[in-house]
Design a protein around this motif. Structure first.
Motif, mmCIF file in Angstrom:
data_model
loop_
_atom_site.group_PDB
_atom_site.id
_atom_site.type_symbol
_atom_site.label_atom_id
_atom_site.label_comp_id
_atom_site.label_asym_id
_atom_site.label_seq_id
_atom_site.Cartn_x
_atom_site.Cartn_y
_atom_site.Cartn_z
ATOM 1 N N ALA A 14 0.772 -1.275 -0.001
ATOM 2 C CA ALA A 14 0.030 0.017 0.072
ATOM 3 C C ALA A 14 0.831 1.270 -0.080
ATOM 4 N N GLY A 15 0.614 2.151 -0.737
ATOM 5 C CA GLY A 15 1.235 3.330 -1.011
ATOM 6 C C GLY A 15 2.183 3.297 -2.028
ATOM 7 N N GLY A 16 2.440 2.265 -2.801
ATOM 8 C CA GLY A 16 3.210 2.092 -3.801
ATOM 9 C C GLY A 16 2.845 2.435 -4.986
ATOM 10 N N SER A 17 3.579 2.138 -6.207
ATOM 11 C CA SER A 17 3.122 2.475 -7.379
ATOM 12 C C SER A 17 3.465 1.216 -8.364
ATOM 13 N N LYS A 87 -3.754 1.449 -3.123
ATOM 14 C CA LYS A 87 -4.406 0.919 -1.835
ATOM 15 C C LYS A 87 -4.923 -0.377 -1.906
ATOM 16 N N PRO A 88 -5.293 -1.177 -0.784
ATOM 17 C CA PRO A 88 -5.594 -2.473 -1.095
ATOM 18 C C PRO A 88 -6.861 -2.811 -1.803
ATOM 19 N N GLU A 89 -7.640 -1.826 -1.818
ATOM 20 C CA GLU A 89 -8.927 -1.883 -2.696
ATOM 21 C C GLU A 89 -8.607 -1.685 -4.108
ATOM 22 N N ASP A 90 -7.605 -1.422 -4.270
ATOM 23 C CA ASP A 90 -7.139 -1.285 -5.967
ATOM 24 C C ASP A 90 -6.925 -2.890 -6.546
ATOM 25 N N SER A 126 -0.876 -5.087 -1.045
ATOM 26 C CA SER A 126 -0.799 -5.734 0.407
ATOM 27 C C SER A 126 -1.112 -4.490 1.228
ATOM 28 N N SER A 127 -1.748 -4.659 2.538
ATOM 29 C CA SER A 127 -1.649 -3.509 3.558
ATOM 30 C C SER A 127 -0.559 -3.517 4.544
#
Length: 127
Positions: A14-17, A87-90, A126-127
């Motif tokens: 999470a937060g990555g690209s 985000k994990p929801e992506d 992943s979160s």
């Protein structure tokens, strides 16, 4: 035969690209639309973004606005989806698709309007 091949998916925190690519071949439409869609298990397919081949106009779903950027290189017949602040929801399988018609302002990512689809690439956040 029109072919669309996605690449660039993978596992990211999470937060990555990630940057997805969609390589198109086998068509020579003058004014068309490339869209990115995603489908998570148990959820409906969602139109994420699309771009016009003629003027570069774009559309983004509210869920990704400000985080995802769509672009295209007509000379290479390739479209890209830069995904930041993931985000994990992506998490979903991401497909690119081509609509032979110009970008439709009222229904830019209506999947029924798209004529050709790629096989998809898995994105897991992943979160």
């Amino acid at each position: 035969e029109v072919q669309l091949v996605e690449s660039g998916g993978g596992l990211v925190q999470a937060g990555g690209s990630l940057r997805l690519s969609c390589a198109a071949s086998g068509f020579t439409f003058d004014d068309y639309t490339i869209g990115w869609f995603r489908q998570a298990p148990g959820k409906e397919r969602e139109g994420v973004s699309c771009i016009s081949s003629s003027d570069g106009s774009t559309y983004y779903a509210d869920s990704v606005k400000g985080r995802f950027t769509i672009s295209s290189d007509n000379a290479k017949a390739t479209a890209y989806l830069q995904m930041d602040s993931l985000k994990p929801e992506d998490t979903a399988v991401y497909h690119c698709a081509v609509d032979k018609s110009p970008l439709r302002p009222l229904v830019p990512t209506d999947p029924l309007r798209y004529d050709f689809w790629g096989q998809g690439t898995q994105v897991t956040v992943s979160s």
